[in-house]
Design a protein around this motif. Structure first.
Motif, short mmCIF file in Angstrom:
data_model
loop_
_atom_site.label_atom_id
_atom_site.label_comp_id
_atom_site.label_asym_id
_atom_site.label_seq_id
_atom_site.Cartn_x
_atom_site.Cartn_y
_atom_site.Cartn_z
N ALA A 8 124.55 30.10 7.35
CA ALA A 8 124.17 28.92 6.56
C ALA A 8 124.22 27.66 7.40
N ASP A 9 125.23 27.53 8.27
CA ASP A 9 125.32 26.35 9.13
C ASP A 9 124.07 26.18 9.97
N VAL A 10 123.56 27.28 10.48
CA VAL A 10 122.43 27.23 11.40
C VAL A 10 121.10 27.16 10.67
N PHE A 11 120.89 28.04 9.72
CA PHE A 11 119.57 28.14 9.09
C PHE A 11 119.33 27.08 8.03
N ASP A 12 120.37 26.59 7.39
CA ASP A 12 120.18 25.55 6.38
C ASP A 12 120.39 24.19 7.02
N SER A 13 119.52 23.85 7.95
CA SER A 13 119.58 22.60 8.72
C SER A 13 118.16 22.26 9.15
N ALA A 14 117.99 21.06 9.68
CA ALA A 14 116.66 20.67 10.16
C ALA A 14 116.18 21.64 11.23
N GLN A 15 117.07 22.03 12.14
CA GLN A 15 116.70 22.99 13.17
C GLN A 15 116.37 24.35 12.56
N GLY A 16 117.17 24.77 11.58
CA GLY A 16 116.96 26.07 10.97
C GLY A 16 115.61 26.17 10.27
N PHE A 17 115.22 25.11 9.54
CA PHE A 17 113.92 25.12 8.89
C PHE A 17 112.80 25.17 9.93
N ALA A 18 112.97 24.43 11.04
CA ALA A 18 111.96 24.46 12.09
C ALA A 18 111.88 25.84 12.73
N LEU A 19 113.02 26.50 12.91
CA LEU A 19 113.04 27.83 13.47
C LEU A 19 112.29 28.81 12.57
N ARG A 20 112.57 28.74 11.28
CA ARG A 20 111.90 29.65 10.35
C ARG A 20 110.40 29.38 10.26
N ARG A 21 110.02 28.12 10.45
CA ARG A 21 108.60 27.79 10.40
C ARG A 21 107.86 28.24 11.66
N HIS A 22 108.44 27.92 12.84
CA HIS A 22 107.69 28.08 14.09
C HIS A 22 108.00 29.38 14.83
N CYS A 23 109.21 29.86 14.75
CA CYS A 23 109.58 31.08 15.48
C CYS A 23 109.25 32.35 14.70
N ALA A 24 109.43 32.31 13.39
CA ALA A 24 109.22 33.52 12.59
C ALA A 24 107.84 34.13 12.78
N PRO A 25 106.74 33.35 12.73
CA PRO A 25 105.42 33.97 12.91
C PRO A 25 105.25 34.66 14.27
N ALA A 71 116.69 40.49 11.21
CA ALA A 71 116.30 41.90 11.28
C ALA A 71 115.12 42.10 12.24
N ALA A 72 114.12 41.22 12.17
CA ALA A 72 112.96 41.33 13.05
C ALA A 72 113.37 41.11 14.50
N ARG A 73 114.27 40.17 14.71
CA ARG A 73 114.75 39.90 16.06
C ARG A 73 115.43 41.14 16.64
N GLY A 74 116.28 41.77 15.82
CA GLY A 74 116.96 42.97 16.29
C GLY A 74 116.02 44.13 16.54
N ALA A 75 115.00 44.27 15.72
CA ALA A 75 114.06 45.37 15.88
C ALA A 75 113.21 45.24 17.15
N LEU A 76 112.83 44.01 17.48
CA LEU A 76 112.00 43.78 18.66
C LEU A 76 112.77 43.93 19.96
N GLY A 77 114.05 43.58 19.95
CA GLY A 77 114.86 43.63 21.16
C GLY A 77 114.79 42.32 21.93
N PRO A 78 115.82 42.03 22.74
CA PRO A 78 115.94 40.71 23.37
C PRO A 78 114.82 40.38 24.34
N ASP A 79 114.35 41.34 25.12
CA ASP A 79 113.31 41.02 26.09
C ASP A 79 111.99 40.68 25.42
N GLU A 80 111.63 41.43 24.39
CA GLU A 80 110.37 41.15 23.70
C GLU A 80 110.43 39.82 22.97
N VAL A 81 111.57 39.52 22.35
CA VAL A 81 111.72 38.22 21.69
C VAL A 81 111.60 37.10 22.71
N ALA A 82 112.28 37.24 23.83
CA ALA A 82 112.21 36.20 24.86
C ALA A 82 110.79 36.06 25.39
#
Length: 393
Positions: A49-66, A81-92
């Motif tokens: 909640a600290d991270v995602f319910d913030s100005a940065q968190g909303f921006a992350l969900r908007r721009h990183c999620a797609p 869940a999507a981050r974990g499924a893709l793995g760190p190298d693919e996310v990066a």
């Protein structure tokens, strides 16, 4: 000037390569706790909640999620869940390459033991990395290898020169260690040796009383030694990055105000070195004023942009209040996770398009001039400051 001109400006900014002139390395396999910790400056364990319910968190969900195959504003659970499924190298790979950063200038001083090798980061990003050497870390390494304060003083300059051989610049975290209200005078050799003796004795005492297994790494807080490091870097004509403004909880915020460093900035004006104040929030105007009155001063608002999310326009606009446009730089100050790189780049592009678009639409700026200013901040000013080409022609 109409909507077509503003759209043309936004499209031009979208295409620009970026030079991230201050960034850190990436964690090789971050856990959920690592991700949350990297997305806050707080020292306590961050909750979702600290991270995602913030100005940065909303921006992350908007721009990183797609970029991870999710709809914009996907829930935090789906994102994790999507981050974990893709793995760190693919996310990066996805996030770093989508940022449009063409070169990274990597500060090597903050928990490098936890981070992937720069070569791996460069491979995932598809962009080269260049090293920025942290002065305090060099000094701490030298002290740990010295048998006395005198030996430390003798070995310090050769170690600094060795670091300079493959570094594009240096950085100081004086704001964290002792504050920016530093005595402007260059320490004498006697003052340096006296401070070195005191630091060595203090460190030896701490090591003798430390619990078994505790870290024996010395921590440099002595303002005399830190001043010596600053003078050394500037007198050799280097770029010195200076953390200013908010950061981790171990700094006293008001002592991180760049205006506190004005006497030392003035004293070093003739050295040939350049000072780049990093981040600066909430003291962006103070940094801009220093750039206005001292020709060897530069600034960025990197760390703030990613955290402010939809409010990033405010610091981008303030960075253009007083500073000559040729001395404003782009950075992300990302550490640990590629989300911070993506957000720093995405939010800067959007904020710059809105701010400069307003200058075009409301104040009659020629569109080509607005594009030139944006391009300078994006990468050309960094190339001029560091004296090398980072972007392929």
């Amino acid at each position: 000037m109409g909507a077509d001109s503003v759209q043309h400006l936004a499209e031009a900014i979208e295409r620009m390569p970026l030079v991230d002139h201050h960034v850190h390395g990436m964690l090789p396999d971050p856990t959920e706790a690592d991700l949350l910790g990297a997305l806050t400056q707080a020292e306590h364990a961050a909750s979702p909640a600290d991270v995602f319910d913030s100005a940065q968190g909303f921006a992350l969900r908007r721009h990183c999620a797609p970029l991870l195959g999710l709809p914009a504003f996907a829930s935090r659970d789906d994102y994790l869940a999507a981050r974990g499924a893709l793995g760190p190298d693919e996310v990066a790979r996805r996030l770093l390459r989508a940022s449009g950063v063409a070169a990274y200038l990597v500060d090597d001083g903050h928990r490098p033991d936890l981070l992937m090798a720069d070569e791996r980061m460069a491979r995932l990003a598809g962009a080269p990395t260049h090293r920025v050497a942290r002065l305090e870390t060099i000094a701490e390494t030298v002290l740990a290898q010295s048998a006395s304060g005198a030996e430390f003083a003798d070995r310090l300059e050769p170690a600094l020169e060795q670091a300079a051989a493959d570094a594009v610049g240096f950085k100081t975290v004086a704001a964290h260690r002792c504050g920016l209200d530093l005595d402007p005078s260059k320490p004498t050799s006697i003052e340096l040796r006296s401070a070195a003796d005191a630091w060595f004795a203090e460190t030896a005492g701490h090591a003798a009383s430390a619990r078994p297994g505790a870290s024996a790494r010395p921590r440099l807080t002595d303002p005399t030694i830190i001043r010596h490091l600053i003078w050394w870097a500037l007198e050799r004509g280097a770029v010195l990055q200076v953390h200013a403004g908010f950061g981790d909880a171990d700094l006293v915020l008001e002592r991180a105000n760049p205006s506190r460093m004005q006497p030392l900035v003035a004293a070093t004006a003739g050295t040939g070195g350049r000072i780049a104040f990093l981040h600066c929030y909430p003291y962006v105007r103070e940094a801009g004023w220093l750039a206005h009155v001292f020709p060897h001063v530069f600034l960025d608002v990197g760390l703030a942009v990613g955290f402010l999310g939809a409010n990033a326009d405010s610091v981008v606009r303030e960075s253009l209040d007083l500073a000559p446009f040729s001395r404003v730089l782009f950075s992300t100050d990302a550490w640990g996770v590629p989300e911070r790189v993506l957000l720093g780049a995405r939010l800067w592009r959007d904020a710059a398009a809105r701010v400069l678009g307003g200058y075009v639409e409301d104040h009659g700026w020629p569109i080509d001039e607005a594009i030139r200013v944006a391009e300078g901040i994006a990468w050309r000013n960094a190339e001029a400051l560091y004296g090398r080409a980072f972007v392929e022609a």
